[in-house]
Design an enzyme around this catalytic site. Structure first.
Site, PDB file in Angstrom:
ATOM      1  N   ASN A  11       1.037  -1.290   0.024  1.00 48.70           N
ATOM      2  CA  ASN A  11       0.162   0.193   0.012  1.00 48.70           C
ATOM      3  C   ASN A  11       1.064   1.067   0.051  1.00 48.70           C
ATOM      4  O   ASN A  11       1.721   1.559   1.010  1.00 48.70           O
ATOM      5  CB  ASN A  11      -0.801   0.018   1.250  1.00 48.70           C
ATOM      6  N   ASN A  62      -6.163  10.608  -0.358  1.00 47.51           N
ATOM      7  CA  ASN A  62      -6.347   9.563  -1.311  1.00 47.51           C
ATOM      8  C   ASN A  62      -6.006   9.752  -2.565  1.00 47.51           C
ATOM      9  O   ASN A  62      -5.969  10.932  -2.921  1.00 47.51           O
ATOM     10  CB  ASN A  62      -7.887   8.893  -1.171  1.00 47.51           C
ATOM     11  N   CYS A  71      -5.086   6.160   8.874  1.00 49.26           N
ATOM     12  CA  CYS A  71      -4.435   5.345   7.787  1.00 49.26           C
ATOM     13  C   CYS A  71      -3.511   4.666   8.584  1.00 49.26           C
ATOM     14  O   CYS A  71      -2.367   4.954   8.742  1.00 49.26           O
ATOM     15  CB  CYS A  71      -3.962   6.631   6.540  1.00 49.26           C
ATOM     16  N   GLY A  72      -3.623   3.249   8.420  1.00 46.47           N
ATOM     17  CA  GLY A  72      -2.809   2.428   9.356  1.00 46.47           C
ATOM     18  C   GLY A  72      -1.666   2.308   8.565  1.00 46.47           C
ATOM     19  O   GLY A  72      -0.556   2.332   9.152  1.00 46.47           O
ATOM     20  N   ASN A 161     -11.926   5.636  10.226  1.00 50.62           N
ATOM     21  CA  ASN A 161     -12.610   5.744   8.837  1.00 50.62           C
ATOM     22  C   ASN A 161     -13.321   4.341   8.789  1.00 50.62           C
ATOM     23  O   ASN A 161     -13.403   3.628   9.553  1.00 50.62           O
ATOM     24  CB  ASN A 161     -11.597   5.750   7.683  1.00 50.62           C
ATOM     25  N   HIS A 163     -15.295   1.259   7.595  1.00 52.14           N
ATOM     26  CA  HIS A 163     -15.189  -0.073   7.030  1.00 52.14           C
ATOM     27  C   HIS A 163     -16.395  -1.004   7.050  1.00 52.14           C
ATOM     28  O   HIS A 163     -17.209  -1.260   8.012  1.00 52.14           O
ATOM     29  CB  HIS A 163     -14.058  -0.772   7.622  1.00 52.14           C
ATOM     30  N   GLU A 212     -10.449  -0.112  -1.291  1.00 53.83           N
ATOM     31  CA  GLU A 212     -10.521   1.071  -0.542  1.00 53.83           C
ATOM     32  C   GLU A 212     -11.322   2.327  -0.967  1.00 53.83           C
ATOM     33  O   GLU A 212     -11.024   2.607  -2.380  1.00 53.83           O
ATOM     34  CB  GLU A 212      -8.834   1.656  -0.543  1.00 53.83           C
ATOM     35  N   ARG A 213     -11.997   3.081  -0.123  1.00 56.70           N
ATOM     36  CA  ARG A 213     -12.725   4.315  -0.379  1.00 56.70           C
ATOM     37  C   ARG A 213     -11.565   5.197  -0.825  1.00 56.70           C
ATOM     38  O   ARG A 213     -10.644   5.412  -0.494  1.00 56.70           O
ATOM     39  CB  ARG A 213     -13.172   4.700   0.830  1.00 56.70           C
ATOM     40  N   CYS A 221      -4.410  -2.635   3.786  1.00 53.29           N
ATOM     41  CA  CYS A 221      -5.181  -1.545   4.172  1.00 53.29           C
ATOM     42  C   CYS A 221      -4.990  -1.859   5.805  1.00 53.29           C
ATOM     43  O   CYS A 221      -5.473  -2.845   6.243  1.00 53.29           O
ATOM     44  CB  CYS A 221      -6.524  -1.573   4.090  1.00 53.29           C
ATOM     45  N   GLY A 222      -3.974  -1.071   6.342  1.00 59.57           N
ATOM     46  CA  GLY A 222      -4.068  -1.297   7.892  1.00 59.57           C
ATOM     47  C   GLY A 222      -5.091  -1.148   8.805  1.00 59.57           C
ATOM     48  O   GLY A 222      -5.515  -1.923   9.489  1.00 59.57           O
ATOM     49  N   GLY A 224      -8.059  -1.395   7.719  1.00 63.93           N
ATOM     50  CA  GLY A 224      -9.091  -2.506   7.438  1.00 63.93           C
ATOM     51  C   GLY A 224      -8.590  -3.629   7.920  1.00 63.93           C
ATOM     52  O   GLY A 224      -9.707  -4.575   8.408  1.00 63.93           O
TER      53      GLY A 224
END
Ligand code: ZDP
Length: 278
Positions: A11, A62, A71-72, A161, A163, A212-213, A221-222, A224
């Site tokens: 990512n 993004n 954002c992980g 965010n 999910h 991902e959005r 996605c962390g 996620g």
């Protein structure tokens, strides 16, 4: 403009350091620089800014120009950037984000380089209207939604965010291109949503694919992965610690009983530095 290119499990992010504030044109910059043919190429553009509460403040845009709260994978990249360059010469540091406030980060280092990074991702938000969803109630667990004539069972979790986690027999057989965009924009999610398809290999091993959005299908996605573990616990699939395998590699996720916080551990890699000249 100097930049560094980094990724967390594939990512990938462009890191910009040195600005005092998010520039006015950050959204246009993200669209331009993240473009894989006309720009540098990345899933997101990360600004590392000064903070009066933490060692640094991170804002991420993004690749479509929208700004997520959290954002992980990028926060692990940010931590490595700060540590490896000696900007913060400590293995324990803090990074401020919009979605989770001041986040403590612990670094495992080898020869002065961060190799594994553990981030306190805070408490998940489970309340239906705060995720946000248009539903009501204390949580959204194993509910039904319909898109394009197909019904899915989902669990909604916010890590700052939103999910939408869908458990399925074989996550790898799902067409992300077919279902991702429709689920991302489903009317149940007023701020849109990230979408995770998850297979339970064993209670301690979850396999996840993500749409991902604002960025589409990414390799990892962390947030996620954190939302996935929380959803797995809520559905009785997993204990509070598990490995989440993503297309780009594995993350260790723990939802601690004592403080209710989710802890994410994984790598981040610096790939190259450069100067954008256009
Ligand atoms: O919430 C969103 O709009 C996501 N696209 C933000 C990015 C999340 C990220 N992939 C992560 O690892 O948490 C960086």
């Amino acid at each position: 403009m100097d930049f560094v290119k980094m990724h967390g499990l594939g990512n990938d992010f462009i890191i910009l350091y040195g600005e005092q504030e998010l520039p006015q044109d950050a959204a246009e910059q993200a669209i331009r620089l993240c473009d894989r043919h006309f720009g540098i190429g990345a899933d997101g553009l990360v600004y590392l800014l000064p903070s009066d509460k933490a060692d640094a403040r991170m804002r991420i845009i993004n690749s479509d120009g929208s700004e997520p709260e959290q954002c992980g994978n990028a926060i692990r990249c940010a931590a490595k950037y700060l540590f490896d360059r000696g900007i913060v010469p400590r293995t324990s540091l803090t990074i401020e984000t919009i979605g989770a406030g001041v986040q403590p980060v612990d670094i495992r280092e080898v020869n002065g380089r961060a190799v594994a990074i553990r981030v306190d991702m805070g408490r998940p938000i489970l309340q239906a209207d705060q995720i946000p969803t248009t539903l009501e109630g204390e949580s959204v667990i194993d509910q039904e939604l319909t898109v394009n004539g197909e019904t899915f069972r989902f669990t909604a979790v916010s890590m700052g965010n939103p999910h939408c986690v869908i458990f399925t027999e074989e996550a790898k057989h799902i067409s992300l291109a077919e279902w991702g965009p429709a689920l991302e924009r489903h009317p149940l999610f007023p701020n849109k949503t990230n979408v995770e398809f998850v297979s339970v290999r064993s209670p301690e091993h979850l396999v996840m694919r993500v749409w991902e959005r604002g960025a589409g299908p990414t390799l990892a996605c962390g947030t996620g992965a954190c939302a996935t573990l929380v959803a797995a616990v809520l559905n009785g699939h997993s204990p509070r610690v598990a490995t989440v395998s993503l297309a780009g590699g594995d993350l260790q996720i723990e939802w601690k009983e004592e403080d209710g916080h989710v802890y994410m551990t994984g790598p981040s890699i610096e790939v190259f530095q450069g100067q954008f000249t256009e």
